[in-house]
Scaffold this motif. Structure first.
Motif, PDB file in Angstrom:
ATOM      1  N   UNK A  43       0.851  -1.185   0.000  1.00 36.89           N
ATOM      2  CA  UNK A  43       0.000   0.000   0.000  1.00 36.89           C
ATOM      3  C   UNK A  43       0.890   1.239   0.000  1.00 36.89           C
ATOM      4  N   UNK A  44       0.279   2.387  -0.142  1.00 39.00           N
ATOM      5  CA  UNK A  44       1.015   3.649  -0.165  1.00 39.00           C
ATOM      6  C   UNK A  44       0.311   4.665   0.716  1.00 39.00           C
ATOM      7  N   UNK A  45       1.093   5.595   1.257  1.00 40.72           N
ATOM      8  CA  UNK A  45       0.539   6.631   2.127  1.00 40.72           C
ATOM      9  C   UNK A  45       1.130   7.991   1.770  1.00 40.72           C
ATOM     10  N   UNK A  46       0.294   9.015   1.901  1.00 39.83           N
ATOM     11  CA  UNK A  46       0.767  10.393   1.818  1.00 39.83           C
ATOM     12  C   UNK A  46       1.151  10.863   3.219  1.00 39.83           C
ATOM     13  N   UNK A  47       2.308  11.471   3.355  1.00 42.11           N
ATOM     14  CA  UNK A  47       2.670  12.156   4.593  1.00 42.11           C
ATOM     15  C   UNK A  47       2.266  13.618   4.434  1.00 42.11           C
TER      16      UNK A  47
END
Length: 274
Positions: free
Chosen positions: A130-134
């Protein structure tokens, strides 16, 4: 050479901070080093892998449990020392540690802008999980009208089971310590607990973690109200910025955060490494 560490003395923390400054100056963005965790290592288990060249730190990889079933690995290599196999050696050493701890599920956190990090993950047969925005808020949040029925208070032991259930509903799992952490706040509406969040001070910054509102009450402005209050509280306590993370496919949460003034800093990809 690689060194396994079961604790980080002040001089080593300083070396990690210096390496982080060099990497961010070269690459931009930020690194997910979890400084609060680094400053409070147990000293009992190996949790960090370091590459030293004499007294100069050239590489670092931290192992983070977060009380979750999956371990996370995040680190960096000095820009002047890349293409020397340091990243691969750090990762291999960390994977051996994880295997000894009988953790089969490991995620390597890679800034999306890092071609080298992505290539390393792929060489180890990594699969994008998965991917996340900081996101980061600098300055005051956008004003939000407060709902008088909503209150925030410190969590107490009696909240433990309720907070755990909220986290299971919101995230699919709950750490054993949920509700007992001193930084946990509970959200009440008309006296009933409907949400929880951790507001963690981090050396002049503040991090928002595990923010959840009961699914039956989402979409009613409660999250916006609570997050605004959290930002005001953090600023009042001296935080220069507030940061949080959101899954890239969670448009509702992303729109909420940006509407309050949060701005993306970097996108991070999480690779499952067997």
């Amino acid at each position: 050479m690689v060194k396994l560490s079961a604790g980080l003395p002040p001089a080593t923390l300083d070396a990690i901070a210096d390496l982080e400054r060099r990497v961010v100056a070269a690459d931009g963005g930020r690194l997910k080093l979890e400084w609060n965790a680094l400053r409070h290592r147990s000293g009992q288990d190996v949790e960090d892998i370091l590459w030293w060249d004499g007294e100069r730190l050239l590489g670092f990889l931290g192992i983070y449990a977060h009380s979750a079933p999956t371990l996370e690995l995040a680190g960096m290599v000095d820009p002047a020392a890349r293409q020397r196999g340091i990243g691969g050696a750090l990762l291999d050493a960390a994977l051996r540690v994880c295997q000894e701890r009988e953790h089969a599920d490991v995620l390597l956190v890679v800034p999306r802008s890092s071609a080298g990090g992505r290539a390393l993950a792929e060489r180890r047969n990594g699969r994008l999980d998965h991917s996340e925005h900081a996101l980061e808020l600098l300055g005051e949040p956008t004003e939000v009208a407060a709902d008088p029925r909503i209150t925030l208070r410190a969590g107490v032991p009696a909240d433990h089971q309720t907070v755990q259930e909220l986290m299971r509903l919101g995230f699919g799992w709950a750490p054993p310590t949920a509700g007992n952490d001193p930084h946990t706040l509970v959200v009440e509406r008309d006296g009933q607990v409907i949400g929880s969040v951790r507001l963690l001070p981090e050396e002049g910054l503040a991090g928002v973690y595990g923010f959840v509102v009961h699914p039956d009450l989402q979409g009613r402005g409660i999250g916006r109200d609570v997050l605004h209050r959290l930002c005001v509280m953090a600023r009042a306590d001296g935080a220069a910025s507030v940061h949080l993370e959101v899954a890239t496919d969670n448009d509702r949460a992303l729109n909420l955060y940006t509407s309050l003034g949060f701005r993306p800093v970097i996108t991070e990809d999480y690779y499952a490494i067997g």
